[in-house]
Design a protein around this motif. Structure first.
Motif, short mmCIF file in Angstrom:
data_model
loop_
_atom_site.label_atom_id
_atom_site.label_comp_id
_atom_site.label_asym_id
_atom_site.label_seq_id
_atom_site.Cartn_x
_atom_site.Cartn_y
_atom_site.Cartn_z
N LYS A 129 0.76 -1.18 -0.09
CA LYS A 129 -0.24 0.00 -0.01
C LYS A 129 0.97 1.21 -0.03
CE LYS A 129 -3.99 -2.08 2.18
NZ LYS A 129 -5.12 -1.89 1.21
N LEU A 130 0.72 1.92 -1.03
CA LEU A 130 1.55 3.43 -1.04
C LEU A 130 0.55 4.41 -0.70
CD1 LEU A 130 3.33 2.89 -4.51
CD2 LEU A 130 4.26 2.56 -2.28
N LYS A 133 3.21 0.48 2.98
CA LYS A 133 2.89 -0.61 4.10
C LYS A 133 3.15 -2.22 3.14
CE LYS A 133 -0.16 1.69 7.18
NZ LYS A 133 -1.57 1.83 7.77
N MET A 134 3.81 -2.86 3.45
CA MET A 134 3.98 -4.17 2.98
C MET A 134 3.03 -5.20 3.85
SD MET A 134 7.04 -6.74 2.33
CE MET A 134 7.87 -5.55 0.88
N MET A 150 2.17 -8.86 4.60
CA MET A 150 2.86 -10.00 4.59
C MET A 150 1.61 -11.23 4.45
SD MET A 150 5.57 -8.44 4.51
CE MET A 150 6.86 -9.86 4.52
N LYS A 151 2.07 -12.20 4.05
CA LYS A 151 1.13 -13.38 3.99
C LYS A 151 0.81 -13.89 5.37
CE LYS A 151 2.09 -14.51 -0.82
NZ LYS A 151 2.78 -15.50 -1.88
N ASP A 152 1.86 -13.72 6.35
CA ASP A 152 1.47 -14.40 7.51
C ASP A 152 0.76 -13.38 8.44
OD1 ASP A 152 3.16 -12.23 8.30
OD2 ASP A 152 4.87 -13.41 9.08
N GLY A 153 0.13 -12.12 7.82
CA GLY A 153 -0.69 -11.52 8.75
C GLY A 153 -0.15 -10.19 9.26
N GLY A 154 1.31 -10.35 9.28
CA GLY A 154 2.19 -9.14 9.61
C GLY A 154 2.24 -8.12 8.45
N THR A 155 2.86 -6.77 9.04
CA THR A 155 2.71 -5.85 8.51
C THR A 155 4.15 -4.88 8.63
OG1 THR A 155 0.13 -5.29 8.60
CG2 THR A 155 1.69 -3.48 7.56
#
Length: 217
Positions: free
Chosen positions: A159-160, A173-174, A176-181
Motif C-alpha cells: 500500500k502506497l 505498507k507491506m 505479509m502473507k503471515d498476517g504481519g505488516t
C-alpha cells in the motif's frame, strides 16, 4: 537489509499493458515517476516498524537513512552500512565487524535499495484505493499486487500513500502473507542536494573491521 530489500522487490521484464491497470492509479504513479526521475539526488530519512497479525509492534521503530545519486547509494540502518559506487557493493556489519564486498548488479533486487522510489513501475498491478491524510499530508492511496511469480513473494499487497501536493511517497505498507505488516514512513526527503562521489565509496579507515570477505568475480 533484507527487510528493506524484501520491500523493494522490483526489477522484472514483464510490463503490463495500460488497459490491465487502473487508469486513476496509473495517472498518480506516472506523475510520481516523472518527478522522481528528474531528481539528481535523493536524501531520505525512513522509520521502519514491524507489526504482527494483531497489529502490535514486534520491535522498536528503526531509523534508516538512504542517499541516492543515480546508480550510487548509501544506506544506513541500525548495525549496518551499505555503500555502492555503481560497480562495487560494500556491506559493513557493525556487530560482526565484517565487510563483505560484491560486484553490484542493478537488476538484482537483493542488492539495489535505490529503486525504492520507482519500484511500482514494472511487475506489479495497481489499483486506486482512496484519499486519506497520512502523516499530515492529504494523500492518494494505491494498492500494488505482485504480478510475476506472486506465490514466491512473502507479501500479497503493498500500500502506497502518495502526497497529493508534493507527488512523493510518504508511506509504504507491506502486507505479509503471515498476517504481519511492515511499515516504511518517509519522514523527510531532500532532493538535489550536493553529494560528492566519494560518499559512495567505502573507506575502511572509518570503520573497525576484523574480517573482509571479497566475493567479487
Amino acid at each position: 537489509m533484507k527487510k528493506l530489500l524484501a520491500f523493494l522487490f522490483l526489477v522484472s521484464t514483464l510490463i503490463f499493458n495500460a488497459q490491465e491497470q487502473d487508469p486513476k492509479a496509473k495517472a498518480v504513479l506516472d506523475d510520481v515517476s516523472k518527478l522522481t526521475k528528474s531528481y539528481k539526488t535523493i536524501n531520505a530519512d525512513i522509520v521502519f516498524t514491524m507489526f504482527d497479525k494483531d497489529k502490535k509492534a514486534t520491535e522498536k521503530p528503526q531509523n534508516w537513512k538512504i542517499q541516492v545519486k543515480g546508480q550510487k547509494f548509501k544506506l544506513e540502518i541500525p548495525g549496518t552500512v551499505i555503500v555502492c559506487d555503481g560497480k562495487t557493493l560494500w556491506n559493513y556489519n557493525k556487530d560482526a565487524k565484517e565487510v563483505t564486498i560484491k560486484n553490484f548488479d542493478p537488476n538484482n533486487e537483493d542488492q539495489n535499495p535505490s529503486t525504492m522510489f520507482t519500484m511500482y513501475e514494472t511487475g506489479y498491478k495497481y489499483k486506486y484505493d482512496k484519499e486519506q491524510t497520512v502523516a499530515g499530508a492529504p494523500s492518494n492511496l494505491i494498492d500494488l499486487y505482485p504480478a510475476i511469480k506472486p506465490e514466491k513473494k512473502k507479501f500479497h499487497t503493498v500500500k502506497l500513500a502518495i502526497s497529493k501536493t508534493k507527488k512523493q511517497i510518504v508511506q509504504m505498507k507491506m502486507m505479509m502473507k503471515d498476517g504481519g505488516t511492515q511499515v516504511y514512513d518517509i519522514k523527510a526527503m531532500k532532493i538535489n542536494t550536493e553529494m560528492p562521489d566519494a560518499l559512495f565509496v567505502f573507506d575502511l579507515k572509518g570503520f573497525k573491521a576484523d574480517q573482509i570477505s571479497d566475493e567479487r568475480d
